[in-house]
Design a protein around this motif. Structure first.
Motif, PDB file in Angstrom:
ATOM      1  N   ALA A  62       0.856  -1.194   0.000  1.00 18.20           N
ATOM      2  CA  ALA A  62       0.000   0.000   0.000  1.00 18.20           C
ATOM      3  C   ALA A  62       0.893   1.246   0.000  1.00 18.20           C
ATOM      4  O   ALA A  62       1.959   1.254   0.612  1.00 18.20           O
ATOM      5  CB  ALA A  62      -0.917   0.003   1.212  1.00 18.20           C
ATOM      6  N   ALA A  63       0.445   2.302  -0.687  1.00 16.28           N
ATOM      7  CA  ALA A  63       1.235   3.528  -0.753  1.00 16.28           C
ATOM      8  C   ALA A  63       1.116   4.344   0.524  1.00 16.28           C
ATOM      9  O   ALA A  63       2.010   5.120   0.846  1.00 16.28           O
ATOM     10  CB  ALA A  63       0.801   4.369  -1.952  1.00 16.28           C
ATOM     11  N   ARG A  64       0.010   4.188   1.242  1.00 19.94           N
ATOM     12  CA  ARG A  64      -0.201   4.939   2.476  1.00 19.94           C
ATOM     13  C   ARG A  64      -1.149   4.171   3.365  1.00 19.94           C
ATOM     14  O   ARG A  64      -1.949   3.354   2.887  1.00 19.94           O
ATOM     15  CB  ARG A  64      -0.772   6.330   2.163  1.00 19.94           C
ATOM     16  CG  ARG A  64      -2.081   6.299   1.409  1.00 19.94           C
ATOM     17  CD  ARG A  64      -2.491   7.684   0.956  1.00 19.94           C
ATOM     18  NE  ARG A  64      -3.664   7.633   0.093  1.00 19.94           N
ATOM     19  CZ  ARG A  64      -3.914   8.500  -0.876  1.00 19.94           C
ATOM     20  NH1 ARG A  64      -3.071   9.486  -1.112  1.00 19.94           N
ATOM     21  NH2 ARG A  64      -5.003   8.394  -1.597  1.00 19.94           N
ATOM     22  N   CYS A  71       2.771   2.690 -11.156  1.00 20.46           N
ATOM     23  CA  CYS A  71       2.253   3.369  -9.970  1.00 20.46           C
ATOM     24  C   CYS A  71       3.037   2.991  -8.713  1.00 20.46           C
ATOM     25  O   CYS A  71       3.296   3.837  -7.850  1.00 20.46           O
ATOM     26  CB  CYS A  71       0.766   3.042  -9.774  1.00 20.46           C
ATOM     27  SG  CYS A  71      -0.329   3.817 -10.990  1.00 20.46           S
ATOM     28  N   VAL A  72       3.418   1.737  -8.601  1.00 15.33           N
ATOM     29  CA  VAL A  72       4.204   1.301  -7.444  1.00 15.33           C
ATOM     30  C   VAL A  72       5.560   2.004  -7.438  1.00 15.33           C
ATOM     31  O   VAL A  72       6.056   2.429  -6.385  1.00 15.33           O
ATOM     32  CB  VAL A  72       4.368  -0.236  -7.444  1.00 15.33           C
ATOM     33  CG1 VAL A  72       5.394  -0.672  -6.388  1.00 15.33           C
ATOM     34  CG2 VAL A  72       3.032  -0.916  -7.174  1.00 15.33           C
ATOM     35  N   ARG A 102       6.197   4.952  -8.811  1.00 17.41           N
ATOM     36  CA  ARG A 102       5.995   6.392  -8.597  1.00 17.41           C
ATOM     37  C   ARG A 102       5.487   6.733  -7.208  1.00 17.41           C
ATOM     38  O   ARG A 102       5.904   7.707  -6.597  1.00 17.41           O
ATOM     39  CB  ARG A 102       5.006   6.924  -9.643  1.00 17.41           C
ATOM     40  CG  ARG A 102       5.594   7.103 -11.012  1.00 17.41           C
ATOM     41  CD  ARG A 102       6.451   8.353 -11.109  1.00 17.41           C
ATOM     42  NE  ARG A 102       5.602   9.558 -11.168  1.00 17.41           N
ATOM     43  CZ  ARG A 102       5.445  10.432 -10.195  1.00 17.41           C
ATOM     44  NH1 ARG A 102       6.111  10.280  -9.060  1.00 17.41           N
ATOM     45  NH2 ARG A 102       4.658  11.485 -10.327  1.00 17.41           N
ATOM     46  N   PHE A 103       4.549   5.917  -6.700  1.00 13.91           N
ATOM     47  CA  PHE A 103       3.888   6.248  -5.438  1.00 13.91           C
ATOM     48  C   PHE A 103       4.365   5.410  -4.258  1.00 13.91           C
ATOM     49  O   PHE A 103       4.020   5.690  -3.118  1.00 13.91           O
ATOM     50  CB  PHE A 103       2.373   6.077  -5.560  1.00 13.91           C
ATOM     51  CG  PHE A 103       1.751   6.815  -6.719  1.00 13.91           C
ATOM     52  CD1 PHE A 103       2.165   8.092  -7.057  1.00 13.91           C
ATOM     53  CD2 PHE A 103       0.747   6.231  -7.479  1.00 13.91           C
ATOM     54  CE1 PHE A 103       1.587   8.776  -8.119  1.00 13.91           C
ATOM     55  CE2 PHE A 103       0.173   6.898  -8.540  1.00 13.91           C
ATOM     56  CZ  PHE A 103       0.598   8.177  -8.874  1.00 13.91           C
ATOM     57  N   GLY A 104       5.110   4.337  -4.537  1.00 12.83           N
ATOM     58  CA  GLY A 104       5.558   3.459  -3.469  1.00 12.83           C
ATOM     59  C   GLY A 104       4.570   2.360  -3.137  1.00 12.83           C
ATOM     60  O   GLY A 104       4.800   1.590  -2.203  1.00 12.83           O
ATOM     61  N   GLY A 105       3.497   2.274  -3.883  1.00 14.84           N
ATOM     62  CA  GLY A 105       2.482   1.247  -3.628  1.00 14.84           C
ATOM     63  C   GLY A 105       1.167   1.623  -4.290  1.00 14.84           C
ATOM     64  O   GLY A 105       1.123   2.489  -5.173  1.00 14.84           O
ATOM     65  N   VAL A 106       0.101   0.975  -3.849  1.00 11.01           N
ATOM     66  CA  VAL A 106      -1.218   1.214  -4.432  1.00 11.01           C
ATOM     67  C   VAL A 106      -2.108   1.989  -3.462  1.00 11.01           C
ATOM     68  O   VAL A 106      -1.892   1.978  -2.257  1.00 11.01           O
ATOM     69  CB  VAL A 106      -1.914  -0.115  -4.814  1.00 11.01           C
ATOM     70  CG1 VAL A 106      -1.206  -0.790  -5.964  1.00 11.01           C
ATOM     71  CG2 VAL A 106      -2.005  -1.051  -3.614  1.00 11.01           C
ATOM     72  N   THR A 107      -3.099   2.650  -4.030  1.00  7.94           N
ATOM     73  CA  THR A 107      -4.131   3.342  -3.252  1.00  7.94           C
ATOM     74  C   THR A 107      -5.483   2.947  -3.833  1.00  7.94           C
ATOM     75  O   THR A 107      -5.556   2.271  -4.868  1.00  7.94           O
ATOM     76  CB  THR A 107      -3.974   4.871  -3.356  1.00  7.94           C
ATOM     77  OG1 THR A 107      -4.266   5.272  -4.708  1.00  7.94           O
ATOM     78  CG2 THR A 107      -2.570   5.312  -2.989  1.00  7.94           C
TER      79      THR A 107
END
Length: 264
Positions: free
Chosen positions: A171-173, A234-235, A237-242
């Motif tokens: 997860a990104a956050r 996306c992983v 760029r963002f570090g994970g998924v949202t």
């Protein structure tokens, strides 16, 4: 009571899938990792119901004398209505986040804002145009091809969510639906569901025409490939998924499958 591979009961898994992925009046009775795992494994079933509703609407309009274009518009509108536009909103937010070119933290903040930026608007415009054009071409060929073009992409879209929720994807956050389902699905379980959905899609294609068997299977495969490419980007760029990324993956998979099914 029967259980899915997740450890949650089948009713709990179905409630999670339909309660989080549709606006159908289904109460989610469990909100834990086991229920999330089962819900993501059952996600293509929610897509099947959404696609069936869309196909029924399109065929009903054709039966009342409408042209393929009007039937296509109505068919494309039903999934948006049955999800309150959640996936389309996620696609727009993901496009804004990626298009911003900003670091992950800033991009995630942009995605959480309630407004839609230029990248999101442009992406929504072309995706919806592609969906309507593909459905219109399918309906023009035959009502059976139209039904196939409504149902298979809807199932493929939710299958993309099953694969995106596999254990290797973080997860990104913290917080939100993305964090609730990220990393819950075992890779083996995701692949088994993918094989089952592909097989069912091919079987449905066989009912429409000789070449539609292969066309439907290829549509699912390429839809998953497109979603996987977006997921990996996306992983990075963002570090994970949202939750927004999940929505973007669903619309990417659906549009890709629809384009493939409309060809030929």
């Amino acid at each position: 009571m029967s259980k899915t591979a997740s450890g949650a009961s089948l009713p709990d898994s179905l409630r999670f899938a339909f309660g989080t992925l549709t606006v159908l009046p289904v109460k989610v009775t469990r909100w834990d990792r086991d229920a999330a795992r089962g819900g993501m494994l059952c996600a293509p079933l929610a897509g099947l119901v959404v696609g069936a509703g869309a196909a029924l609407t399109g065929v009903a309009l054709l039966a009342m004398g409408s042209g393929p274009l009007l039937a296509a518009v109505a068919t494309a509108a039903v999934p948006a209505a049955l999800t309150r536009g959640l996936h389309l909103d996620g696609l727009a937010d993901t496009a804004d986040g990626l298009g911003s070119g900003k670091p992950a933290e800033d991009a995630l903040r942009i995605m959480k804002q309630s407004d839609i930026g230029p990248f999101g608007v442009i992406t929504l415009l072309f995706v919806l145009l592609a969906q309507v054009a593909g459905l219109a071409q399918a309906y023009e060929a035959s009502w059976g091809r139209g039904v196939l073009a409504a149902v298979v992409p809807a199932a493929a879209a939710r299958l993309a969510l099953t694969l995106a929720a596999r254990t290797s994807v973080p997860a990104a956050r913290p917080g939100g639906l993305g964090a609730a389902v990220a990393g819950t699905v075992p890779v083996r379980g995701a692949l088994l569901v993918a094989a089952a959905v592909t097989g069912v899609a091919a079987g449905a294609g066989a009912l429409v025409g000789r070449y539609d068997t292969v066309r439907a299977a290829v549509a699912v495969g390429l839809a998953l490939l497109a979603a996987e490419l977006l997921l990996r980007h996306c992983v990075r760029r963002f570090g994970g998924v949202t939750g927004d990324v999940f929505g973007g993956l669903a619309e990417t998979a659906a549009t890709t499958a629809l384009v493939i099914l409309s060809l030929g």
